[in-house]
Motif scaffolding. Structure first.
Motif, mmCIF file in Angstrom:
data_model
loop_
_atom_site.group_PDB
_atom_site.id
_atom_site.type_symbol
_atom_site.label_atom_id
_atom_site.label_comp_id
_atom_site.label_asym_id
_atom_site.label_seq_id
_atom_site.Cartn_x
_atom_site.Cartn_y
_atom_site.Cartn_z
ATOM 1 N N GLN A 258 37.056 54.397 75.276
ATOM 2 C CA GLN A 258 36.120 55.515 74.905
ATOM 3 C C GLN A 258 35.138 55.599 75.944
ATOM 4 O OE1 GLN A 258 38.398 57.101 72.570
ATOM 5 N NE2 GLN A 258 36.498 58.110 72.247
ATOM 6 N N ALA A 259 34.579 54.518 76.249
ATOM 7 C CA ALA A 259 33.294 54.542 77.351
ATOM 8 C C ALA A 259 33.661 55.171 78.688
ATOM 9 C CB ALA A 259 32.993 53.236 77.552
ATOM 10 N N LEU A 260 35.037 55.308 78.891
ATOM 11 C CA LEU A 260 35.555 56.065 80.336
ATOM 12 C C LEU A 260 35.925 57.417 79.796
ATOM 13 C CD1 LEU A 260 37.528 53.195 81.861
ATOM 14 C CD2 LEU A 260 35.197 53.880 82.159
ATOM 15 N N ARG A 261 35.802 57.988 78.717
ATOM 16 C CA ARG A 261 36.182 59.248 78.085
ATOM 17 C C ARG A 261 34.777 60.122 77.897
ATOM 18 N NH1 ARG A 261 40.871 57.999 74.032
ATOM 19 N NH2 ARG A 261 42.435 57.370 75.453
ATOM 20 N N ALA A 262 34.737 61.391 78.446
ATOM 21 C CA ALA A 262 33.440 62.076 78.479
ATOM 22 C C ALA A 262 33.041 62.539 76.786
ATOM 23 C CB ALA A 262 33.815 63.558 78.889
ATOM 24 N N ASP A 263 31.910 62.118 76.498
ATOM 25 C CA ASP A 263 31.358 62.309 75.105
ATOM 26 C C ASP A 263 30.194 63.329 75.195
ATOM 27 O OD1 ASP A 263 30.384 62.386 72.514
ATOM 28 O OD2 ASP A 263 29.793 60.086 72.573
ATOM 29 N N CYS A 264 30.219 64.641 75.307
ATOM 30 C CA CYS A 264 29.301 65.458 75.565
ATOM 31 C C CYS A 264 28.294 65.600 74.366
ATOM 32 C CB CYS A 264 30.012 67.092 75.554
ATOM 33 S SG CYS A 264 31.047 67.231 76.783
ATOM 34 N N THR A 265 28.448 64.880 73.244
ATOM 35 C CA THR A 265 27.460 64.924 72.259
ATOM 36 C C THR A 265 26.540 63.820 72.855
ATOM 37 O OG1 THR A 265 28.629 63.226 71.007
ATOM 38 C CG2 THR A 265 29.341 65.329 70.339
ATOM 39 N N SER A 266 26.619 62.997 73.675
ATOM 40 C CA SER A 266 25.698 61.953 73.886
ATOM 41 C C SER A 266 24.970 62.017 75.675
ATOM 42 C CB SER A 266 26.504 60.682 73.902
ATOM 43 O OG SER A 266 26.874 60.196 72.567
ATOM 44 N N CYS A 267 25.723 63.266 76.050
ATOM 45 C CA CYS A 267 25.117 63.475 77.202
ATOM 46 C C CYS A 267 24.251 64.851 77.283
ATOM 47 C CB CYS A 267 26.548 64.000 77.988
ATOM 48 S SG CYS A 267 26.029 64.592 79.665
ATOM 49 N N PHE A 268 23.163 64.914 78.441
ATOM 50 C CA PHE A 268 22.187 65.823 78.443
ATOM 51 C C PHE A 268 22.745 66.821 79.328
ATOM 52 C CE2 PHE A 268 19.144 62.010 78.499
ATOM 53 C CZ PHE A 268 18.962 62.105 76.888
ATOM 54 N N GLY A 269 24.308 67.277 79.181
ATOM 55 C CA GLY A 269 24.639 68.420 79.892
ATOM 56 C C GLY A 269 24.552 68.354 81.387
ATOM 57 N N LEU A 270 25.021 67.063 81.781
ATOM 58 C CA LEU A 270 24.544 66.800 83.368
ATOM 59 C C LEU A 270 25.725 67.591 84.187
ATOM 60 C CD1 LEU A 270 23.831 62.980 83.054
ATOM 61 C CD2 LEU A 270 22.313 65.116 83.327
ATOM 62 N N CYS A 271 26.817 67.829 83.751
ATOM 63 C CA CYS A 271 27.826 68.442 84.748
ATOM 64 C C CYS A 271 27.333 70.035 84.699
ATOM 65 C CB CYS A 271 28.965 68.179 84.055
ATOM 66 S SG CYS A 271 29.591 68.856 82.769
ATOM 67 N N CYS A 272 26.788 70.429 83.638
ATOM 68 C CA CYS A 272 26.257 71.977 83.694
ATOM 69 C C CYS A 272 25.147 71.856 84.490
ATOM 70 C CB CYS A 272 26.207 72.313 82.149
ATOM 71 S SG CYS A 272 27.470 71.801 81.038
ATOM 72 N N VAL A 273 24.347 71.020 84.805
ATOM 73 C CA VAL A 273 23.200 71.315 85.774
ATOM 74 C C VAL A 273 23.161 70.568 87.144
ATOM 75 C CG1 VAL A 273 20.768 70.923 85.745
ATOM 76 C CG2 VAL A 273 21.874 70.963 83.572
ATOM 77 N N ALA A 274 23.795 69.319 87.212
ATOM 78 C CA ALA A 274 23.530 68.605 88.434
ATOM 79 C C ALA A 274 24.429 69.202 89.454
ATOM 80 C CB ALA A 274 23.988 67.075 88.212
ATOM 81 N N PHE B 241 34.623 61.071 83.188
ATOM 82 C CA PHE B 241 34.995 59.835 82.888
ATOM 83 C C PHE B 241 34.210 58.769 82.302
ATOM 84 C CE2 PHE B 241 37.443 61.045 86.825
ATOM 85 C CZ PHE B 241 38.966 60.394 86.330
ATOM 86 N N GLY B 242 33.233 59.761 81.503
ATOM 87 C CA GLY B 242 32.090 58.832 80.565
ATOM 88 C C GLY B 242 30.809 58.715 81.415
ATOM 89 N N ALA B 243 30.805 59.191 82.672
ATOM 90 C CA ALA B 243 29.452 58.870 83.317
ATOM 91 C C ALA B 243 28.328 59.728 82.633
ATOM 92 C CB ALA B 243 29.665 59.410 84.718
ATOM 93 N N GLY B 244 28.306 60.685 82.116
ATOM 94 C CA GLY B 244 27.408 61.535 81.614
ATOM 95 C C GLY B 244 26.496 60.757 80.538
ATOM 96 N N GLN B 245 27.424 60.242 79.561
ATOM 97 C CA GLN B 245 26.676 59.366 78.447
ATOM 98 C C GLN B 245 26.163 58.319 78.994
ATOM 99 O OE1 GLN B 245 30.040 60.235 78.293
ATOM 100 N NE2 GLN B 245 31.286 58.548 77.388
ATOM 101 N N GLN B 246 26.717 57.449 80.069
ATOM 102 C CA GLN B 246 26.263 56.586 80.498
ATOM 103 C C GLN B 246 24.952 56.812 81.279
ATOM 104 O OE1 GLN B 246 27.368 53.182 80.405
ATOM 105 N NE2 GLN B 246 26.283 52.110 81.967
ATOM 106 N N VAL B 247 24.870 57.703 82.196
ATOM 107 C CA VAL B 247 23.456 58.045 82.927
ATOM 108 C C VAL B 247 22.616 58.433 81.773
ATOM 109 C CG1 VAL B 247 22.273 59.753 84.197
ATOM 110 C CG2 VAL B 247 24.591 58.943 84.830
ATOM 111 N N SER B 248 22.826 59.343 80.493
ATOM 112 C CA SER B 248 21.878 59.944 79.755
ATOM 113 C C SER B 248 21.396 58.705 78.714
ATOM 114 C CB SER B 248 22.544 60.918 78.821
ATOM 115 O OG SER B 248 23.073 61.920 79.894
#
Length: 269
Positions: free
Chosen positions: A5-21, A69-76
């Motif tokens: 699960q940690a390697l799957r995108a969890d948009c609910t735990s991310c700060f929309g990073l792919c939509c900004v960065a 690959f889950g990077a969004g929630q890891q960074v956030s």
């Protein structure tokens, strides 16, 4: 080994990073231009996409085939400990630079994790485990350390092991296949082709006709499958195939997939 699960995108735990960065250009994949670091106009205050259910209809197909690959929630939630770039604008620039680095590390984690599940790759498992541990350790480093990391060099070291994994798995196809690594197969008519055990790493298969093709044990790492017709194709046992690649392709109910992947909702029944 990382939780899947940690390697799957969890948009609910991310700060929309792919939509900004990330930047995107007006094209068949995106309806508008957007520079890196600028929030997409569809990003809401809660970091959710305002047109998530209508992305394809609104001209944002590229968003539907992207996978962090889950990077969004890891960074956030780990790297920045839940401090978002809106309430803490001083973190914004650095956070947006860290995100692509983390995304590469998480992609490698995904491939290494898969390699360790492949019985044919048992001879190299002893080298894969330390590589996975080291990659996972890097994902827990501070923003400053991550930005100084030579990701290309680390990727190259990991890729040596992934190549060896590929050779061992593809050898099980029982016959030598032509190496199509990086091949230009855009729009190619490969209907019913015997590609079992083929090396298709980084191949350009955009719009390729792969209906009914045998892709068992094929290495598809980095293959561009945008618009490729996989109707009735057999992808069971193929390696390093991602959900994002499938989402970019076309298929139907007869397409056979590896058990870890799901049939995209837009495919025909």
């Amino acid at each position: 080994m990382p939780d899947k699960q940690a390697l799957r995108a969890d948009c609910t735990s991310c700060f929309g990073l792919c939509c900004v960065a990330l930047p995107f250009a007006a094209s068949a994949d995106f309806a508008v231009d957007k520079p890196a670091g600028q929030p997409c106009a569809n990003l809401q205050d809660d970091f959710r996409c305002g047109i998530h259910r209508r992305l394809r209809q609104e001209g944002f197909t590229g968003c539907t085939v992207y996978d962090c690959f889950g990077a969004g929630q890891q960074v956030s939630q780990v790297t920045y400990e839940g401090r978002d770039w809106r309430r803490h604008p001083e973190t914004a620039k650095q956070m947006f630079e860290v995100f692509p680095v983390m995304r590469q590390l998480h992609e490698l984690l995904s491939y290494l994790t898969e390699a360790l599940t492949l019985p044919a790759a048992a001879p190299v498992h002893g080298d894969l485990r330390p590589a996975l541990d080291e990659t996972e350790r890097l994902t827990r480093q501070s923003p400053g350390v991550l930005l100084e990391l030579d990701v290309a060099a680390h990727r190259q070291r990991v890729n040596v092991l992934l190549l060896r994994t590929s050779e061992l798995v593809r050898a099980g196809a029982g016959r030598r296949k032509k190496d199509r690594r990086g091949a230009d197969l855009i729009g190619a008519n490969l209907k019913g082709a015997d590609l079992a055990g083929a090396n298709l790493r980084g191949a350009y298969l955009i719009g390729a006709k792969l209906k009914g093709a045998d892709l068992r044990r094929a290495d598809l790492i980095g293959a561009d499958l945008r618009g490729a017709d996989l109707s009735g194709a057999d992808l069971t046992g193929s390696i390093f195939l991602t959900q994002a690649q499938l989402n970019a392709a076309k298929g139907d109910a007869a397409t056979r997939l590896p058990p870890a992947l799901t049939r995209p909702a837009h495919w025909t029944s």
